[in-house]
Design an enzyme around this catalytic site. Structure first.
Site, PDB file in Angstrom:
ATOM      1  N   SER A 142      21.854   6.226 -21.563  1.00 42.17           N
ATOM      2  CA  SER A 142      23.007   7.002 -22.045  1.00 42.17           C
ATOM      3  C   SER A 142      23.262   6.650 -23.496  1.00 42.17           C
ATOM      4  O   SER A 142      22.938   5.539 -23.944  1.00 42.17           O
ATOM      5  CB  SER A 142      24.246   6.652 -21.222  1.00 42.17           C
ATOM      6  OG  SER A 142      25.397   7.229 -21.805  1.00 42.17           O
ATOM      7  N   TYR A 155      29.912  -0.274 -18.648  1.00 39.54           N
ATOM      8  CA  TYR A 155      28.989   0.850 -18.439  1.00 39.54           C
ATOM      9  C   TYR A 155      27.925   0.866 -19.536  1.00 39.54           C
ATOM     10  O   TYR A 155      26.727   0.999 -19.256  1.00 39.54           O
ATOM     11  CB  TYR A 155      29.763   2.173 -18.407  1.00 39.54           C
ATOM     12  CG  TYR A 155      28.860   3.377 -18.283  1.00 39.54           C
ATOM     13  CD1 TYR A 155      28.171   3.624 -17.105  1.00 39.54           C
ATOM     14  CD2 TYR A 155      28.669   4.256 -19.359  1.00 39.54           C
ATOM     15  CE1 TYR A 155      27.319   4.723 -16.986  1.00 39.54           C
ATOM     16  CE2 TYR A 155      27.828   5.345 -19.256  1.00 39.54           C
ATOM     17  CZ  TYR A 155      27.151   5.579 -18.068  1.00 39.54           C
ATOM     18  OH  TYR A 155      26.298   6.647 -17.962  1.00 39.54           O
TER      19      TYR A 155
HETATM   20  N1  NAP Z   1      27.159  12.758 -16.997  1.00 36.71           N
HETATM   21  C1  NAP Z   1      26.954  12.204 -18.189  1.00 36.71           C
HETATM   22  O1  NAP Z   1      27.624  12.529 -19.178  1.00 36.71           O
HETATM   23  C2  NAP Z   1      25.878  11.179 -18.361  1.00 36.71           C
HETATM   24  C3  NAP Z   1      25.474  10.852 -19.660  1.00 36.71           C
HETATM   25  C4  NAP Z   1      24.459   9.920 -19.829  1.00 36.71           C
HETATM   26  C5  NAP Z   1      23.878   9.311 -18.732  1.00 36.71           C
HETATM   27  N2  NAP Z   1      24.315   9.622 -17.481  1.00 36.71           N
HETATM   28  C6  NAP Z   1      23.673   8.948 -16.364  1.00 36.71           C
HETATM   29  O2  NAP Z   1      23.040   9.958 -15.610  1.00 36.71           O
HETATM   30  C7  NAP Z   1      22.855   9.504 -14.278  1.00 36.71           C
HETATM   31  C8  NAP Z   1      23.316  10.590 -13.335  1.00 36.71           C
HETATM   32  O3  NAP Z   1      24.687  10.795 -13.511  1.00 36.71           O
HETATM   33  P1  NAP Z   1      25.387  12.230 -13.323  1.00 36.71           P
HETATM   34  O4  NAP Z   1      26.128  12.521 -14.563  1.00 36.71           O
HETATM   35  O5  NAP Z   1      24.418  13.231 -12.827  1.00 36.71           O
HETATM   36  O6  NAP Z   1      26.503  11.845 -12.222  1.00 36.71           O
HETATM   37  P2  NAP Z   1      26.638  12.175 -10.680  1.00 36.71           P
HETATM   38  O7  NAP Z   1      26.641  13.639 -10.456  1.00 36.71           O
HETATM   39  O8  NAP Z   1      27.821  11.377 -10.207  1.00 36.71           O
HETATM   40  O9  NAP Z   1      25.310  11.589 -10.042  1.00 36.71           O
HETATM   41  C9  NAP Z   1      25.132  10.246  -9.729  1.00 36.71           C
HETATM   42  C10 NAP Z   1      24.068  10.157  -8.662  1.00 36.71           C
HETATM   43  O10 NAP Z   1      23.821   8.770  -8.387  1.00 36.71           O
HETATM   44  C11 NAP Z   1      23.822   8.592  -6.983  1.00 36.71           C
HETATM   45  N3  NAP Z   1      24.181   7.230  -6.631  1.00 36.71           N
HETATM   46  C12 NAP Z   1      25.280   6.514  -6.982  1.00 36.71           C
HETATM   47  N4  NAP Z   1      25.253   5.312  -6.415  1.00 36.71           N
HETATM   48  C13 NAP Z   1      24.119   5.246  -5.672  1.00 36.71           C
HETATM   49  C14 NAP Z   1      23.534   4.263  -4.832  1.00 36.71           C
HETATM   50  N5  NAP Z   1      24.101   3.067  -4.623  1.00 36.71           N
HETATM   51  N6  NAP Z   1      22.354   4.543  -4.236  1.00 36.71           N
HETATM   52  C15 NAP Z   1      21.761   5.730  -4.426  1.00 36.71           C
HETATM   53  N7  NAP Z   1      22.263   6.708  -5.200  1.00 36.71           N
HETATM   54  C16 NAP Z   1      23.436   6.463  -5.806  1.00 36.71           C
HETATM   55  C17 NAP Z   1      24.820   9.627  -6.463  1.00 36.71           C
HETATM   56  O11 NAP Z   1      24.507   9.937  -5.117  1.00 36.71           O
HETATM   57  P3  NAP Z   1      25.299   9.416  -3.819  1.00 36.71           P
HETATM   58  O12 NAP Z   1      26.742   9.259  -4.194  1.00 36.71           O
HETATM   59  O13 NAP Z   1      25.036  10.501  -2.842  1.00 36.71           O
HETATM   60  O14 NAP Z   1      24.605   8.145  -3.441  1.00 36.71           O
HETATM   61  C18 NAP Z   1      24.489  10.810  -7.352  1.00 36.71           C
HETATM   62  O15 NAP Z   1      23.408  11.535  -6.822  1.00 36.71           O
HETATM   63  C19 NAP Z   1      23.621   8.181 -14.158  1.00 36.71           C
HETATM   64  O16 NAP Z   1      22.715   7.103 -14.256  1.00 36.71           O
HETATM   65  C20 NAP Z   1      24.540   8.217 -15.365  1.00 36.71           C
HETATM   66  O17 NAP Z   1      24.872   6.917 -15.783  1.00 36.71           O
HETATM   67  C21 NAP Z   1      25.290  10.550 -17.286  1.00 36.71           C
END
Ligand code: NAP
Length: 163
Positions: A142, A155
């Site tokens: 990120s 984070y």
């Molecule tokens: N959104 C942003 O602005 C942004 C920016 C930069 C980076 N990111 C990164 O992108 C990645 C995805 O985030 P997102 O924005 O798509 O958010 P999201 O929709 O909340 O997705 C997070 C995913 O991680 C899974 N997860 C969480 N804890 C877990 C565990 N213990 N075991 C297995 N799966 C788990 C969740 O599935 P379950 O709850 O079903 O397990 C969900 O599928 C993350 O690593 C985040 O840090 C996001």
């Protein structure tokens, strides 16, 4: 030339957001997908959507904080498709708060999921990638891992760990 067609790709954190969007895109391009997360109902819905469009996908309920779940995911992918080409270690959480709020449980969760979850996935897949002399590992970092901003100290540290 479509370099994605036929590739076996595991995606963690595939039940929503970036993981789900990546799964739908790669399925359109002909990848064979193994989708992982804790919410198996969401994974089942996404697999159904992919199959309705003639894509190939299966899912495995996985908690990336558990080494045994990561190993079971790798074993399942090999059982279904016979090999793994790519693992996208994308599972992550992003709670936001100032350090002064002392949400130490959330700090632990971020470290367990965002850093150790990635390492557990890596440890589970690396022996196969080494023995087959190929394989790609991708993790979701990120901007927060490169640039500090308010309410994201822990984070950001966990995302720097994925960079
Ligand atoms: N959104 C942003 O602005 C942004 C920016 C930069 C980076 N990111 C990164 O992108 C990645 C995805 O985030 P997102 O924005 O798509 O958010 P999201 O929709 O909340 O997705 C997070 C995913 O991680 C899974 N997860 C969480 N804890 C877990 C565990 N213990 N075991 C297995 N799966 C788990 C969740 O599935 P379950 O709850 O079903 O397990 C969900 O599928 C993350 O690593 C985040 O840090 C996001």
């Amino acid at each position: 030339m479509n370099r994605i067609k036929g590739k076996v790709v595991i995606i963690t954190g595939a039940s929503s957001g970036i993981g789900e969007a990546t799964a739908l895109l790669l399925a359109e391009k002909g990848a064979k997908l193994v989708l992982a997360a804790r919410r198996k109902e969401k994974l089942a819905e996404i697999v159904t959507t992919i199959r309705e469009k003639n894509g190939e996908a299966v899912y495995k309920e996985t908690d990336v904080t558990k080494p045994a779940d990561n190993q079971a995911l790798i074993d399942y992918a090999k059982e279904i498709y016979g090999k793994i080409d790519v693992i996208f270690l994308n599972a992550g959480i992003m709670p936001s708060s100032p350090l002064s709020a002392l949400k130490t449980e959330e700090w632990d969760q971020m470290i367990d999921i965002n850093i150790k979850g990635v390492l557990h996935g890596l440890a589970a897949v690396l022996p196969d990638f080494i023995s087959q002399k190929s394989g790609q590992v991708i993790a979701t970092s990120s901007v927060a891992g490169l640039k500090a901003y308010p309410n994201a100290a822990v984070y950001g540290a966990t995302k720097m760990g994925c960079a």
